[in-house]
Scaffold this active site. Structure first.
Site, PDB file in Angstrom:
ATOM      1  N   ARG A  27      -3.118  15.016   3.441  1.00 53.21           N
ATOM      2  CA  ARG A  27      -3.721  16.287   3.016  1.00 53.21           C
ATOM      3  C   ARG A  27      -4.946  16.094   2.127  1.00 53.21           C
ATOM      4  NH1 ARG A  27      -0.135  20.575   3.684  1.00 53.21           N
ATOM      5  NH2 ARG A  27      -1.345  21.773   2.189  1.00 53.21           N
ATOM      6  N   ASN A 101      -3.259  23.375  -5.638  1.00 54.62           N
ATOM      7  CA  ASN A 101      -3.943  23.265  -4.343  1.00 54.62           C
ATOM      8  C   ASN A 101      -4.551  24.630  -4.077  1.00 54.62           C
ATOM      9  OD1 ASN A 101      -4.689  22.885  -1.663  1.00 54.62           O
ATOM     10  ND2 ASN A 101      -2.615  23.202  -0.885  1.00 54.62           N
ATOM     11  N   LYS A 609      -6.237  16.907   6.316  1.00 55.63           N
ATOM     12  CA  LYS A 609      -5.544  17.382   7.511  1.00 55.63           C
ATOM     13  C   LYS A 609      -5.400  18.895   7.542  1.00 55.63           C
ATOM     14  CE  LYS A 609      -3.120  16.548  11.197  1.00 55.63           C
ATOM     15  NZ  LYS A 609      -3.970  16.200  12.332  1.00 55.63           N
TER      16      LYS A 609
HETATM   17  C1  F6R Z   1      -9.971  17.373  14.174  1.00 54.07           C
HETATM   18  C2  F6R Z   1      -9.100  18.188  13.360  1.00 54.07           C
HETATM   19  C3  F6R Z   1      -9.626  19.472  12.835  1.00 54.07           C
HETATM   20  C4  F6R Z   1      -8.560  20.555  12.982  1.00 54.07           C
HETATM   21  C5  F6R Z   1      -9.020  21.846  12.285  1.00 54.07           C
HETATM   22  C6  F6R Z   1      -8.035  22.970  12.486  1.00 54.07           C
HETATM   23  O1  F6R Z   1      -9.347  16.213  14.590  1.00 54.07           O
HETATM   24  O2  F6R Z   1      -7.981  17.833  13.113  1.00 54.07           O
HETATM   25  O3  F6R Z   1     -10.813  19.846  13.452  1.00 54.07           O
HETATM   26  O4  F6R Z   1      -8.329  20.781  14.334  1.00 54.07           O
HETATM   27  O5  F6R Z   1      -9.163  21.601  10.913  1.00 54.07           O
HETATM   28  O6  F6R Z   1      -6.783  22.637  11.988  1.00 54.07           O
HETATM   29  P1  F6R Z   1      -5.489  23.412  12.422  1.00 54.07           P
HETATM   30  O7  F6R Z   1      -5.265  23.155  13.864  1.00 54.07           O
HETATM   31  O8  F6R Z   1      -4.403  22.834  11.567  1.00 54.07           O
HETATM   32  O9  F6R Z   1      -5.735  24.865  12.147  1.00 54.07           O
END
Ligand code: F6R
Length: 614
Positions: A27, A101, A609
């Site tokens: 994270r 956070n 992430k």
């Molecule tokens: C690329 C990646 C990011 C996520 C984006 C959306 O490898 O991981 O571009 O796809 O931050 O994240 P989520 O899917 O968790 O909403």
């Protein structure tokens, strides 16, 4: 973004906190810290720039005793990554320590107010403002910590998940959330706190996901009380989480990303379980069936997402338009939420998010909901904020994704979108039985075909060595392969730091072809489909400018394989399912180039992430 862990119970807190931080390091990882109250009621705070391993080195020889503590791994928003800006932050009297956070948007105003009262700040963070504000309210009004936190949070604009401990009260942790995730774990005589369930699952499967503006009081490791900002008590909704600990380990792979690439055949299998029948003749996504009236009535679908999930959305658009004959718009959630979009109660909004916590996607969901749209979530993290904010949805069930670069979540999202389009098309009668059976049958065989693709790993590792020189890459594809080109380029840039762009192949001549020379690697997805001949012409245009073509073709290709510099040969499938096959070698290519360049694949610079701030 930023990982939070807390523990209160009878065991030494530090080992549990540090293990938890390692689980949450995906994270954010620019600094880490821990606060512990020892048996002599000393509140010790240790923090340092860098990863959790650096915190471990930093605390050698220090007093890390205590059965209560909070810990944090940071992704910087306010202030550079350094030990002063790392969390936990002390209050002025050093009797409170707080981790956070999120973003306190009105921190500057609050800070000025506190500075006028004589408060001095050691860091440039918004978090220190919050802990000082809590202390100020507590001291001036002679309040207990819970009441001071409640009043302080009423003054705060922004997003927060916080945990705070008080030197003179080693019997309690106070935690609160708004727009940033927080989970409480209920063990046997011990209570845990974390940004998600991953640090908790090895101790207990009983968790409570806090809702916005809820405050949890964790007392003595035994008592959990949840109240709102105005002190009304809320009965905690205890859920059971099922997570296999092996999913949180590298299991012999050198990186989580590689492990997650290799997990994809099993993930797609799990994603289809109970949805596609074993014979591969039927597919039924229960959320679509259960809400078929509203789905069938929809005049339009809008898909909101960010990053890789947005690329999956582009594939979803083609699937739904092709099979269901409903117009689909794909929007960056971050743009959609701020541009006063036209939405009404005849729209279905699909929100795609691996983490289920992306701040922009969550805000887009809330906006669309407020305008009467029906909201369908496609998420991975069970119990996360987006699935809880939607009317219905389908989990992708690919297990925790730890590598920062998304891999298995993308193929899981595309699989769910395929099942959604097929289920709805069948209900609408917009697909004939023959086509339906062909697509379902092929979908059922994707895991086996993915296994074949994974056998190319060594070959791709070898060819990756050739391209470590490159400063730029172009990725091209058409139709269903265009979003795959975007995704391939994103994977490469985020983990290898090589500049890469994806384009629809035919757009090359409208500008980007000016970039092509003998140094330029161009990855072309050129599998055998309706646009094959067109892609062939595009490749010839690149070869005429001496570009280095890496072509992703089907086995047995005899035309493009003759003119490309390098070919990656894949098993064939039908056009609409091609992305599930062609994405995999591009993930491997990005991975191996990054490894050859010595990059930190699982924790690339500047990334996190779960993007819980906008
Ligand atoms: C690329 C990646 C990011 C996520 C984006 C959306 O490898 O991981 O571009 O796809 O931050 O994240 P989520 O899917 O968790 O909403």
């Amino acid at each position: 973004m930023c990982g939070i862990v807390g523990y209160i119970g009878s065991k030494p807190a530090y080992p549990i906190l540090v293990k938890g931080l390692k689980r949450l390091e995906y994270r954010g990882y620019d600094s880490a810290g821990v606060a512990l109250i020892d048996d002599n009621q000393q509140l010790n705070v240790y923090k340092t720039k860098g990863k959790v391993s650096e915190l471990e080195n930093f605390v050698i020889q220090k007093n890390i005793s205590g059965n209560i503590g909070i810990a944090h791994t940071r992704w910087a928003t306010h202030g550079e990554p350094c030990s002063e800006n790392a969390h936990p932050h002390f209050s002025s009297s050093e009797s409170l320590a707080l981790i956070h956070n999120g973003i306190i948007e009105n921190y500057a105003v609050l800070k000025e107010k506190l500075q006028a009262k004589g408060y001095v700040f050691k860091s440039s963070t918004d978090t220190e403002v919050l802990v000082q504000l809590i202390e100020y309210i507590k001291i001036t009004n002679n309040l207990d910590l819970l009441t001071a936190v409640q009043l302080a949070l009423q003054e705060v604009i922004g997003a927060y998940a916080i945990a705070v401990i008080e030197k003179n009260h080693p019997e309690q942790i106070i935690a609160a959330r708004k727009s940033s995730p927080l989970v409480v774990g209920i063990g046997d005589g011990e209570l845990f706190l974390a940004s998600d369930a991953t640090p908790i699952v090895e101790y207990t499967d009983k968790v409570v996901y806090l809702n916005d503006e809820e405050i949890a009081v964790l007392s003595n490791g035994t008592e959990l009380k949840v109240v709102n900002l105005h002190n009304a008590e809320i009965t905690p909704d205890v859920k059971t989480v099922v997570m296999n600990l092996g999913q949180l380990e590298k299991g012999g792979y050198s990186h989580f990303m590689l492990k997650e690439i290799f997990e994809q055949p099993d993930c797609i299998h799990d994603c289809m379980r109970g949805r596609v029948n074993v014979e591969g003749t039927n597919v039924a996504l229960s959320a679509v069936i259960d809400h078929k009236e509203v789905m069938l009535r929809a005049k339009r679908f809008i898909i909101v997402a960010c990053g890789t999930s947005w690329h999956a959305a582009l594939i979803g658009k083609q699937l739904i338009e092709n099979f269901c004959r409903i117009p689909v718009e794909v929007e960056y959630a971050s743009e959609f939420r701020y541009r006063n979009p036209v939405i009404n109660n005849e729209d279905v909004v699909i929100a795609i998010s691996q983490s289920g916590e992306t701040a922009d996607t969550l805000a887009a969901v809330e906006l669309a909901k407020s305008k009467g749209a029906f909201i369908y979530g496609i998420c991975n993290a069970i119990g996360s904020s987006i699935p809880r904010a939607t009317n219905t949805g389908s989990y992708i069930h690919v297990g925790p994704e730890i590598g920062v670069a998304s891999t298995k979540a993308f193929t899981g999202q595309v699989t769910v979108l395929t099942m959604l389009a097929l289920t709805l098309a069948k209900e609408k009668g917009t697909i004939n039985q023959e086509d339906f059976l062909e697509v379902v049958g092929e979908l059922n065989s994707i895991p086996e075909k993915m296994k074949e693709v994974l056998l190319l790993n060594d070959k791709i590792a070898e060819l990756s060595k050739i391209f470590t020189y490159a400063h730029n890459f172009i990725y091209l594809g058409r139709g269903y392969s265009y979003p795959v080109a975007l995704e391939g380029a994103l994977k490469l840039k985020e983990i290898s730091y090589i500049h890469a762009e994806g384009y629809p192949a035919a757009e090359m001549k409208h500008g980007p072809i000016a970039l092509v020379d003998a140094e330029m690697p161009v990855v072309v997805i050129a599998t055998h489909n309706a646009l094959y001949e067109k892609v062939l012409s595009n490749i010839q245009e690149i070869k005429a400018r001496k570009g280095k073509v890496i072509a992703v073709v089907n086995k047995g290709d005899t035309i493009i394989s003759k003119i490309a510099d390098i070919c990656i040969e894949l098993p064939s499938t039908i056009e609409c399912l091609d992305p599930l096959i062609t994405t995999v070698p591009l993930q491997m290519l990005a991975y191996h180039i990054a490894v050859c360049k010595g990059m930190d694949v699982d924790q690339p610079r500047n990334l996190a992430k779960s993007v819980t701030v906008e």
